[in-house]
Design a protein around this motif. Structure first.
Motif, mmCIF file in Angstrom:
data_model
loop_
_atom_site.group_PDB
_atom_site.id
_atom_site.type_symbol
_atom_site.label_atom_id
_atom_site.label_comp_id
_atom_site.label_asym_id
_atom_site.label_seq_id
_atom_site.Cartn_x
_atom_site.Cartn_y
_atom_site.Cartn_z
ATOM 1 N N ARG A 39 8.423 -12.153 -25.908
ATOM 2 C CA ARG A 39 9.172 -13.269 -25.121
ATOM 3 C C ARG A 39 9.793 -14.054 -26.351
ATOM 4 N NH1 ARG A 39 8.127 -13.954 -19.599
ATOM 5 N NH2 ARG A 39 6.821 -12.272 -18.852
ATOM 6 N N ARG A 110 9.424 -3.704 -32.295
ATOM 7 C CA ARG A 110 7.950 -3.168 -32.158
ATOM 8 C C ARG A 110 7.211 -3.222 -33.549
ATOM 9 N NH1 ARG A 110 7.112 -2.791 -27.162
ATOM 10 N NH2 ARG A 110 5.038 -2.703 -27.771
ATOM 11 N N ARG A 131 0.467 -4.116 -23.993
ATOM 12 C CA ARG A 131 0.917 -2.969 -23.434
ATOM 13 C C ARG A 131 0.521 -1.795 -24.260
ATOM 14 N NH1 ARG A 131 2.431 -6.601 -20.971
ATOM 15 N NH2 ARG A 131 3.872 -6.783 -19.340
ATOM 16 N N ASP A 132 0.415 -2.055 -25.521
ATOM 17 C CA ASP A 132 0.159 -0.971 -26.618
ATOM 18 C C ASP A 132 -1.001 -1.385 -27.647
ATOM 19 O OD1 ASP A 132 1.430 -3.010 -27.809
ATOM 20 O OD2 ASP A 132 2.568 -1.742 -29.111
ATOM 21 N N ARG A 181 10.351 -3.792 -15.003
ATOM 22 C CA ARG A 181 9.574 -3.892 -16.455
ATOM 23 C C ARG A 181 8.753 -2.961 -16.504
ATOM 24 N NH1 ARG A 181 6.815 -8.843 -18.007
ATOM 25 N NH2 ARG A 181 6.746 -9.847 -16.174
ATOM 26 N N ASP A 185 8.659 -0.257 -19.589
ATOM 27 C CA ASP A 185 7.474 -0.351 -20.596
ATOM 28 C C ASP A 185 6.904 1.029 -20.742
ATOM 29 O OD1 ASP A 185 7.968 -3.148 -20.815
ATOM 30 O OD2 ASP A 185 6.400 -3.874 -19.698
ATOM 31 N N ARG A 188 9.532 3.984 -22.315
ATOM 32 C CA ARG A 188 10.168 3.961 -23.687
ATOM 33 C C ARG A 188 9.568 4.893 -24.568
ATOM 34 N NH1 ARG A 188 7.269 -1.744 -24.326
ATOM 35 N NH2 ARG A 188 5.476 -1.108 -25.240
HETATM 36 O O1 DC Z 1 2.768 -9.730 -20.948
HETATM 37 P P1 DC Z 1 4.149 -10.098 -20.760
HETATM 38 O O2 DC Z 1 4.365 -10.009 -19.072
HETATM 39 O O3 DC Z 1 4.266 -11.681 -20.830
HETATM 40 O O4 DC Z 1 4.954 -9.210 -21.550
HETATM 41 C C1 DC Z 1 6.560 -9.327 -21.602
HETATM 42 C C2 DC Z 1 6.792 -8.035 -21.889
HETATM 43 O O5 DC Z 1 6.762 -7.953 -23.519
HETATM 44 C C3 DC Z 1 6.747 -6.723 -21.300
HETATM 45 O O6 DC Z 1 7.323 -6.593 -20.147
HETATM 46 C C4 DC Z 1 6.678 -5.686 -22.208
HETATM 47 C C5 DC Z 1 6.636 -6.506 -23.693
HETATM 48 N N1 DC Z 1 5.523 -6.237 -24.397
HETATM 49 C C6 DC Z 1 5.294 -5.075 -24.944
HETATM 50 O O7 DC Z 1 6.305 -4.136 -25.314
HETATM 51 N N2 DC Z 1 4.171 -4.783 -25.825
HETATM 52 C C7 DC Z 1 3.412 -5.513 -25.774
HETATM 53 N N3 DC Z 1 2.096 -5.428 -26.747
HETATM 54 C C8 DC Z 1 3.054 -6.777 -25.116
HETATM 55 C C9 DC Z 1 4.532 -7.064 -24.287
#
Ligand code: DC
Length: 239
Positions: A39, A110, A131-132, A181, A185, A188
């Motif tokens: 963010r 990333r 997410r990862d 999202r 997410d 990708r």
């Molecule tokens: O957890 P959040 O909703 O604040 O995350 C915002 C965005 O950041 C989420 O839609 C995808 C990205 N994100 C990511 O790609 N990899 C992560 N480890 C954390 C978040």
């Protein structure tokens, strides 16, 4: 006792950060909100009109980005700083939520974030949500949880969170943003959102926060017992 890495991954707004914060507090571990990092990058890119399709612009911008977390005793939160400025509230706004997944797709972004997250968790003793984390950042995390919840529950929870920050956002708009999202997410190319093979599934649709925290702490206890046994075995083999 050995310190471990706890990875909490999953869909948007299913209670990852609330759970992660409480788990970290109860273990005396650091909590790292990796979504806040993506963010903060999004905020910088928007402010500086960085074109996502221009790798040189993206790389140059990333070289000018410094992201840090500082504990605020007043709010009792770990707040995110972008180049020395507290951006904790700004990055939670809808215009950032609308763009963050597109920014998170960019491979250079990333790579930079993953490198920083690995550094932050090098000494272990961390709870990281994202997410990862269990698939790409710390595939060797001792505890991996994959969180989910039905989308209507998630949208209502996000609306309440935003209301607490005095932002009134329509439920339909929130739901649309969450679904968009989740889709970006999880589809990708670079480290998509998916459940790691060795992650435990946690569906929070009908759970209280305390139940979610207990679920994770149970996994932590089992992992720590396992680590102690491995350590004892290694010691006895050396004797
Ligand atoms: O957890 P959040 O909703 O604040 O995350 C915002 C965005 O950041 C989420 O839609 C995808 C990205 N994100 C990511 O790609 N990899 C992560 N480890 C954390 C978040």
């Amino acid at each position: 006792m050995k310190k471990i890495v706890i990875a909490l991954d999953g869909y948007s707004s299913c209670g990852k950060s609330t759970t992660a914060k409480l788990v970290a507090a109860s273990l005396g571990y650091a909590y790292i909100d990796t979504g806040a990092m993506y963010r903060a990058v999004t905020l910088y890119f928007l402010d500086h009109h960085v074109s996502l399709t221009n790798p040189k612009e993206v790389k140059d911008a990333l070289n000018h980005i410094d992201i840090d977390f500082h504990y605020n005793p007043k709010t009792k939160r770990n707040e995110v700083f972008l180049n020395g400025l507290n951006v904790e509230d700004e990055i939670r706004k809808m215009y950032i939520s609308d763009q963050v997944s597109e920014v998170s797709v960019v491979a250079e972004v990333r790579h930079a974030m993953v490198a920083q997250q690995r550094k932050m968790g090098k000494k272990r003793g961390v709870v990281m949500d994202g997410r990862d984390i269990g698939t790409a950042v710390f595939p060797d995390a001792e505890v991996k949880i994959f969180m989910t919840a039905d989308v209507d529950t998630r949208a209502k929870r996000r609306q309440e969170e935003l209301l607490e920050k005095k932002q009134l956002v329509n439920l339909g708009e929130i739901k649309e943003n969450l679904l968009k999202r989740d889709l970006i997410d999880s589809t990708r190319k670079e480290s998509p959102l998916r459940q790691a093979e060795d992650a435990a599934l946690l569906d929070t649709s009908h759970m209280t926060i305390d139940e979610q925290v207990d679920f994770v702490l149970d996994k932590v206890t089992s992992a720590l017992i396992h680590e102690e046994r491995v350590l004892e075995q290694n010691l006895s083999e050396r004797r």
